[in-house]
Design a protein around this motif. Sequence first.
Motif, short mmCIF file in Angstrom:
data_model
loop_
_atom_site.label_atom_id
_atom_site.label_comp_id
_atom_site.label_asym_id
_atom_site.label_seq_id
_atom_site.Cartn_x
_atom_site.Cartn_y
_atom_site.Cartn_z
N ILE B 213 0.89 -1.18 0.00
CA ILE B 213 0.11 -0.04 -0.06
C ILE B 213 0.92 1.13 -0.20
N ILE B 215 1.37 5.09 1.48
CA ILE B 215 1.01 5.96 2.49
C ILE B 215 1.22 7.30 2.23
N GLN B 226 5.68 3.52 0.86
CA GLN B 226 5.13 2.07 0.51
C GLN B 226 5.56 1.05 1.42
N GLN B 227 4.56 0.50 1.56
CA GLN B 227 4.69 -0.71 2.72
C GLN B 227 4.10 -1.86 2.62
N GLU B 252 -4.20 5.57 3.30
CA GLU B 252 -3.49 4.63 2.62
C GLU B 252 -4.23 4.14 1.55
#
Lengths: 428, 398
Positions: B213, B215, B226-227, B252
Amino acid sequence: MRQLLFTGFNAFGQHEFVNSPHDEQPVPCVQALVVCNWQQSRRAVRSLTQLKCILSSPFIIELNAHDGGNSNSNKKKNQCTISIAWRYTAYALDRKLRLRGLLETEPGDCVEVETPGEIKALAAGDSHCLVLLYTGELYKIQPKLEATLQAIRLESPPRPSTATKRTIFGAAKAPAPPIIEHIACGTNINVAISSENAVYSIPSCLHQFPDRQWRVQQLECGHEHALLLNGNGDVYTWGNGLRGQLGQVALGVEETPQLIDALAGIKITGIAAGGWHSAAISAFGDLYTWGLNCSGQLGMRVMKPGGLLKEPTVYPLPQLHDLPECCRSSRENESGDDEGVCEPLRVFAGSRHTLLLRRCGRLWASGWCIHGQLGKQLCEQNFLDAFQALDGVGVDLDFVSGLCGPWATLLMVTAKQKKSVSSADAIS
Amino acid sequence: MEASLLKLFPRFVDLKDLLQNEVEARYILKKATDFLERIKSKGTAGEDEEIRYLVCALVDRNWERIHTGHFSNVPLTIRKIYAIACFFKIFFLLMESSNPRQKEQCSGILDEAQLLGCTDDWSDLKAALMEYLDKGQEEPTQPLPILPAVMRVSSPCDIPQLDAPGLNEFKTKCFQPQQPTLLLNTIKHWPAVDKWRDLNYLLNVAGNRTVPIEIGSNYASDEWSQQLVKIRDFLRRQFVVDQCGDGRREIEYLAQHELFAQIPALKADICVPDYCTVSGAEETAAAVDIKAWLGPAGTISPMHYDPKHNLLCQVFGSKKIILAAPKDADNLYPHESEFLGNTSQINAAELDYKTYPLLERVRFYKLLLQPGDCLYMPPKWWHYVRAETPSFSVSFWW
């Protein structure tokens, strides 16, 4: 007496430790160190552990720690050069070169070769180790059991400024091979710099700085980028900067050395290249880091408060650190003037960790520590995302020199001279 | 771990070709496969601590190799070794314990194996592990909202609109003249249009999967990151009305993700529109990239272009879209960096003519994309997209 201390990844027996009862010489060991035997250490060493320098007796170790051949002027006898790759470590002493680790099938494999001249610097990478001799000749060797030394022939740089040299018979003289002074390598990058400031992406010449405009102080490589520090205190970077490694506003690939504008005007005195990050120390005693912060290697917070979401992981521009107090408060009573006593002095970096030596002699560190990279007190955590002081060094031990492997830290230290009245003083 | 699962793990002979030139993977996976064979034949295998550590080191090592260079240039061998090392890491973790916490950790590792690695050679093992790890996972405690079905609102549209055009009409009026067009009521028959509004359905089908996702409201901003997160946690954070009500929760966005390759059950709720089969005279119909875009109100894709034909289909919620023609590229101030070279520096929703005077020359086209509709964008058309409400879109690139 000097000791080599190691902590980090050692799954392939790359390093041997001073420990076994079979050792003839009992080695005095500082309390902070945990001694472990070779079998146990076949995984990760999670505390600073005394390393046996396999090429010389511990009493005469002089470590030329992965400085890309910077100390070319005063060559010391018995100076052992070490460079750490992921699955093997290269050791050199005089003309002897030894690679040890997982070379083909078993951990602890070892090969030894003689070089045609004395070894000045090593740069150990995944697929080969670069070997630089004091003559300025460059060789490479593959980390395998049947390893042989291969000479590297570099392309000559374009020389538009000088006329072709001719022999007295008028035939064009073949240009003399360049004398290499600095080397470094990463996963996707192999760099050499000649005495005339030609920069090679081995074997081709990718840039020629104007002749002898300045001298190269330091050359470092990450997995895929390079950093160069010159005598004026300017930092140049090139290679892959998609993770912010190059210190430039725009993320991208730079084919040739580019000055870091953000640091222009600041005299830099030391640099380090981690896997995908970089660090620099200025003459004003400031520390800058930039690049990827996935494991806190920049000393910047990884998660936002609350622990669910991440902060940005890429910092393309140099970040100035406001380092926590070190030993200032405790020393304030001793002397009124302690300005700069704990300022950053040197910086080292592994794949995802950064090590900082402060003037007071203490080591601070930040980054990934799951494989023991940062020593004992941190192995409960996966990473450290703010600089913290390491136990032992600076307190019981004096730092002499250091270097980082991808997942490892190697320090040369001496036991600290006790300030209490020594026997000699007592007699006088 | 069940015997049926163990059987699906490869033996060393199966990996031999893959590991031919891979010194460390060969050494470590030989030990790991031997260990597993001993378990299969004898039930026990003795000391495993060293092998377990080596397998974890192999995962970390290949994570680093995958993150070196551009992802598209990473050799398949490295991504395969990463995936198989992840499978063995899961095996050793499950040997240790199979409590829900441990299973949760394993399912995260499995998702990373799929996202970063290449699991093609072991799809049965992957599917079986996924099923095993999903079993007995946490039941949803707090139900998620069911978003209301909304009626079409009338809204100005600066580009032509066609009501569910036939293939030929699409080809002659949109595709051939490279004309961006709003295609009304084209995906009303998708099961997704009714099903996905109930976020509990998404939670059930996909809650356990990990997805990347973004952020921060827009990817070109400095604050962006991004994570990987579990869809379950993402849905809870973004679609349950904030209890504390401070309204400062971070946006998000599940953006540009190949969700449907990861979760086949969701693929069954959509179908590839026939329009995507239309191609130029010489070309043969190319493969279609299907991507999911799910987020709360306020997600923004800054003005940018893509190289392919694009059909953006709106499943629920509505999006405000601003377009500009490829010929205006020079007037749109693209970023200079390689990453963002296809992205404009401007804020299309609030034009700043002082900083970006060339914008005076650009003709912008505005429209509102509503559920059941799709927007056709020819290659290189610039577009800015902002979700006005919670929104789920599916894009088809070809």
